[in-house]
Design a protein around this motif. Structure first.
Motif, short mmCIF file in Angstrom:
data_model
loop_
_atom_site.label_atom_id
_atom_site.label_comp_id
_atom_site.label_asym_id
_atom_site.label_seq_id
_atom_site.Cartn_x
_atom_site.Cartn_y
_atom_site.Cartn_z
N PHE A 1 1.66 14.55 -0.28
CA PHE A 1 1.19 13.22 0.11
C PHE A 1 2.35 12.22 0.07
O PHE A 1 2.46 11.36 0.95
CB PHE A 1 0.05 12.77 -0.80
CG PHE A 1 -0.59 11.48 -0.37
CD1 PHE A 1 -1.33 11.42 0.79
CD2 PHE A 1 -0.43 10.33 -1.12
CE1 PHE A 1 -1.91 10.24 1.20
CE2 PHE A 1 -1.01 9.15 -0.72
CZ PHE A 1 -1.76 9.09 0.44
N THR A 2 3.22 12.34 -0.93
CA THR A 2 4.41 11.50 -1.00
C THR A 2 5.27 11.69 0.24
O THR A 2 5.74 10.72 0.84
CB THR A 2 5.24 11.84 -2.26
OG1 THR A 2 4.40 11.77 -3.40
CG2 THR A 2 6.41 10.90 -2.42
N TRP B 1 0.38 17.06 -4.81
CA TRP B 1 0.41 15.63 -4.54
C TRP B 1 1.74 15.21 -3.94
O TRP B 1 1.83 14.17 -3.28
CB TRP B 1 0.12 14.84 -5.80
CG TRP B 1 -1.34 14.75 -6.11
CD1 TRP B 1 -2.01 15.47 -7.04
CD2 TRP B 1 -2.30 13.91 -5.47
NE1 TRP B 1 -3.34 15.13 -7.02
CE2 TRP B 1 -3.54 14.17 -6.07
CE3 TRP B 1 -2.22 12.96 -4.46
CZ2 TRP B 1 -4.70 13.52 -5.68
CZ3 TRP B 1 -3.37 12.31 -4.08
CH2 TRP B 1 -4.59 12.59 -4.68
N VAL C 1 0.84 -1.20 0.00
CA VAL C 1 0.00 0.00 0.00
C VAL C 1 0.87 1.26 0.00
O VAL C 1 0.62 2.19 -0.77
CB VAL C 1 -0.97 -0.01 1.19
CG1 VAL C 1 -1.67 1.32 1.34
CG2 VAL C 1 -2.00 -1.11 1.03
N ALA C 2 1.90 1.29 0.84
CA ALA C 2 2.78 2.46 0.90
C ALA C 2 3.48 2.68 -0.43
O ALA C 2 3.54 3.82 -0.94
CB ALA C 2 3.80 2.29 2.02
N SER D 1 2.48 1.72 -3.39
CA SER D 1 1.48 2.14 -4.36
C SER D 1 1.11 3.60 -4.19
O SER D 1 0.97 4.34 -5.17
CB SER D 1 0.23 1.28 -4.24
OG SER D 1 0.52 -0.07 -4.48
N PHE D 2 0.94 4.03 -2.93
CA PHE D 2 0.62 5.44 -2.65
C PHE D 2 1.73 6.35 -3.12
O PHE D 2 1.48 7.41 -3.69
CB PHE D 2 0.36 5.66 -1.16
CG PHE D 2 -1.01 5.28 -0.70
CD1 PHE D 2 -2.00 4.90 -1.57
CD2 PHE D 2 -1.31 5.31 0.66
CE1 PHE D 2 -3.27 4.56 -1.13
CE2 PHE D 2 -2.57 4.97 1.11
CZ PHE D 2 -3.55 4.59 0.21
N LEU E 1 1.75 6.42 -7.02
CA LEU E 1 0.59 7.14 -7.53
C LEU E 1 0.71 8.64 -7.29
O LEU E 1 0.47 9.46 -8.19
CB LEU E 1 -0.69 6.62 -6.88
CG LEU E 1 -1.98 7.31 -7.28
CD1 LEU E 1 -2.27 7.07 -8.76
CD2 LEU E 1 -3.13 6.81 -6.43
N SER E 2 1.13 9.03 -6.08
CA SER E 2 1.25 10.46 -5.79
C SER E 2 2.38 11.10 -6.58
O SER E 2 2.29 12.27 -6.97
CB SER E 2 1.43 10.70 -4.29
OG SER E 2 2.60 10.09 -3.81
N VAL F 1 3.60 10.00 3.34
CA VAL F 1 3.78 8.55 3.37
C VAL F 1 5.21 8.20 3.75
O VAL F 1 5.45 7.31 4.57
CB VAL F 1 3.39 7.92 2.02
CG1 VAL F 1 3.73 6.44 1.99
CG2 VAL F 1 1.92 8.13 1.73
#
Length: 72
Positions: A37-38, A34, A10-11, A13-14, A17-18, A41
């Motif tokens: 957000f990176t 964005w 999940v981390a 992927s986040f 994506l970000s 995480v």
């Protein structure tokens, strides 16, 4: 699949994506905000490495996903 492995998936992927949404050269660029957000995480991964506290891992354990430790 163990909770630790799901957290890593999940981390990762986040982050990917970000980055895709935040880097101007990306074909799916939306906004450079964005990248915050990176950073969030990445900071959460860093602090969980030191403190052993990860909100997603706690949620997964409440959902019944088992830890991946060999002594369990």
């Amino acid at each position: 699949m163990s909770a630790e492995r799901i957290v890593r998936i999940v981390a990762g992927s986040f982050i990917l994506l970000s980055l895709a949404l935040g880097v101007t050269g990306s074909p799916v660029f939306h906004s450079s905000y964005w990248l915050w957000f990176t950073a969030f995480v990445g900071f959460n991964l860093l602090q969980s490495g030191f403190s052993q506290f990860c909100p997603l891992e706690m949620i997964l354990k409440k959902l019944g996903i088992k830890s991946g430790c060999s002594s369990c």
